[in-house]
Design a protein around this motif. Structure first.
Motif, PDB file in Angstrom:
ATOM      1  N   ARG A 166       0.838  -1.201   0.000  1.00 44.63           N
ATOM      2  CA  ARG A 166       0.000   0.000   0.000  1.00 44.63           C
ATOM      3  C   ARG A 166       0.871   1.249   0.000  1.00 44.63           C
ATOM      4  O   ARG A 166       0.621   2.189  -0.747  1.00 44.63           O
ATOM      5  N   GLU A 167       1.877   1.250   0.861  1.00 45.94           N
ATOM      6  CA  GLU A 167       2.765   2.406   0.963  1.00 45.94           C
ATOM      7  C   GLU A 167       3.465   2.671  -0.371  1.00 45.94           C
ATOM      8  O   GLU A 167       3.500   3.805  -0.847  1.00 45.94           O
ATOM      9  N   ARG A 168       3.991   1.631  -0.983  1.00 47.63           N
ATOM     10  CA  ARG A 168       4.665   1.787  -2.280  1.00 47.63           C
ATOM     11  C   ARG A 168       3.672   2.213  -3.356  1.00 47.63           C
ATOM     12  O   ARG A 168       3.956   3.086  -4.177  1.00 47.63           O
ATOM     13  N   ALA A 191       2.741   5.867  -2.970  1.00 43.63           N
ATOM     14  CA  ALA A 191       3.867   6.721  -3.373  1.00 43.63           C
ATOM     15  C   ALA A 191       3.954   6.796  -4.896  1.00 43.63           C
ATOM     16  O   ALA A 191       4.123   7.887  -5.462  1.00 43.63           O
ATOM     17  N   MET A 192       3.832   5.666  -5.555  1.00 44.35           N
ATOM     18  CA  MET A 192       3.896   5.660  -7.019  1.00 44.35           C
ATOM     19  C   MET A 192       2.690   6.373  -7.619  1.00 44.35           C
ATOM     20  O   MET A 192       2.826   7.145  -8.579  1.00 44.35           O
ATOM     21  N   LEU A 193       1.523   6.137  -7.067  1.00 39.52           N
ATOM     22  CA  LEU A 193       0.309   6.776  -7.570  1.00 39.52           C
ATOM     23  C   LEU A 193       0.401   8.295  -7.427  1.00 39.52           C
ATOM     24  O   LEU A 193       0.006   9.034  -8.329  1.00 39.52           O
ATOM     25  N   GLY A 246       0.050  13.664 -10.824  1.00 38.89           N
ATOM     26  CA  GLY A 246       0.098  15.096 -11.067  1.00 38.89           C
ATOM     27  C   GLY A 246      -0.324  15.914  -9.872  1.00 38.89           C
ATOM     28  O   GLY A 246      -0.533  17.115  -9.974  1.00 38.89           O
ATOM     29  N   VAL A 247      -0.447  15.269  -8.703  1.00 36.37           N
ATOM     30  CA  VAL A 247      -0.788  15.976  -7.473  1.00 36.37           C
ATOM     31  C   VAL A 247       0.506  16.177  -6.685  1.00 36.37           C
ATOM     32  O   VAL A 247       1.190  15.211  -6.353  1.00 36.37           O
ATOM     33  N   ALA A 248       0.823  17.435  -6.419  1.00 38.96           N
ATOM     34  CA  ALA A 248       2.037  17.769  -5.680  1.00 38.96           C
ATOM     35  C   ALA A 248       1.877  17.401  -4.202  1.00 38.96           C
ATOM     36  O   ALA A 248       0.768  17.169  -3.721  1.00 38.96           O
ATOM     37  N   GLN A 249       2.982  17.382  -3.480  1.00 37.77           N
ATOM     38  CA  GLN A 249       2.956  17.035  -2.060  1.00 37.77           C
ATOM     39  C   GLN A 249       2.042  17.962  -1.252  1.00 37.77           C
ATOM     40  O   GLN A 249       1.451  17.540  -0.267  1.00 37.77           O
ATOM     41  N   ASP A 250       1.917  19.222  -1.687  1.00 42.36           N
ATOM     42  CA  ASP A 250       1.055  20.162  -0.962  1.00 42.36           C
ATOM     43  C   ASP A 250      -0.425  20.046  -1.369  1.00 42.36           C
ATOM     44  O   ASP A 250      -1.257  20.807  -0.923  1.00 42.36           O
ATOM     45  N   GLY A 251      -0.731  19.072  -2.253  1.00 45.96           N
ATOM     46  CA  GLY A 251      -2.115  18.843  -2.661  1.00 45.96           C
ATOM     47  C   GLY A 251      -2.529  19.599  -3.900  1.00 45.96           C
ATOM     48  O   GLY A 251      -3.630  19.407  -4.397  1.00 45.96           O
ATOM     49  N   ARG A 252      -1.669  20.454  -4.418  1.00 46.68           N
ATOM     50  CA  ARG A 252      -2.018  21.213  -5.615  1.00 46.68           C
ATOM     51  C   ARG A 252      -1.967  20.301  -6.821  1.00 46.68           C
ATOM     52  O   ARG A 252      -1.060  19.485  -6.952  1.00 46.68           O
TER      53      ARG A 252
END
Length: 155
Positions: free
Chosen positions: A132-134, A137-139, A144-150
């Motif tokens: 799930r974790e991997r 991360a890949m998904l 196209g979703v940045a770490q900040d959710g944008r």
């Protein structure tokens, strides 16, 4: 009762097709969970956005969740009628409406988040915790979703 024919062999191994099928299954599971709380998917998206970002202008809210302004009005009308959000003139610009979440709206967002989490647990049940974790991360990398959710342009 007729059975659904299998997907054509030329598409059923395409990542885009598989992601679409997984997304459709996930949306269905979450939609069913939200329906038990009395919400539709877009109502939940908007209510969650107001909880995270509010108070904010109605137009800004629509842009943040990428919902057409006409559809946003209908969703907000429903949420306001249920006592989940308040819509009032924005003190910064009285020509605009500012949207805020009510105490009941906050309680419902919490319940819906828990329901959506359970639905997603069901979706990902075939995977181990490490898988799930991997996978997530890949998904995230390909979505196209940045770490900040944008959401990045074009996504």
């Amino acid at each position: 009762m007729p059975t659904t024919p299998p997907a054509p062999s030329t598409i059923r191994t395409l990542p885009s097709w598989l992601l679409g099928r997984a997304a459709a299954r996930g949306r269905g599971l979450v939609a069913d969970a939200l329906a038990e709380e009395g919400l539709k998917m877009w109502h939940h998206v908007v209510l969650a956005a107001v909880a995270d970002l509010g108070p904010l202008a109605q137009a800004e809210l629509g842009r943040s969740v990428r919902l057409d302004p006409k559809d946003m009005v209908g969703v907000l009308n429903d949420l306001q009628a249920q006592g989940l959000v308040d819509r009032a003139p924005d003190p910064k610009d009285r020509r605009k409406n500012a949207i805020t979440i009510t105490a009941e709206g906050k309680r419902l967002v919490t319940r819906c988040a828990e329901a959506a989490e359970r639905a997603n647990d069901e979706l990902l049940a075939p995977l181990s915790a490490a898988e799930r974790e991997r996978f997530l991360a890949m998904l995230t990398r390909i979505s196209g979703v940045a770490q900040d959710g944008r959401v990045q342009d074009g996504a």
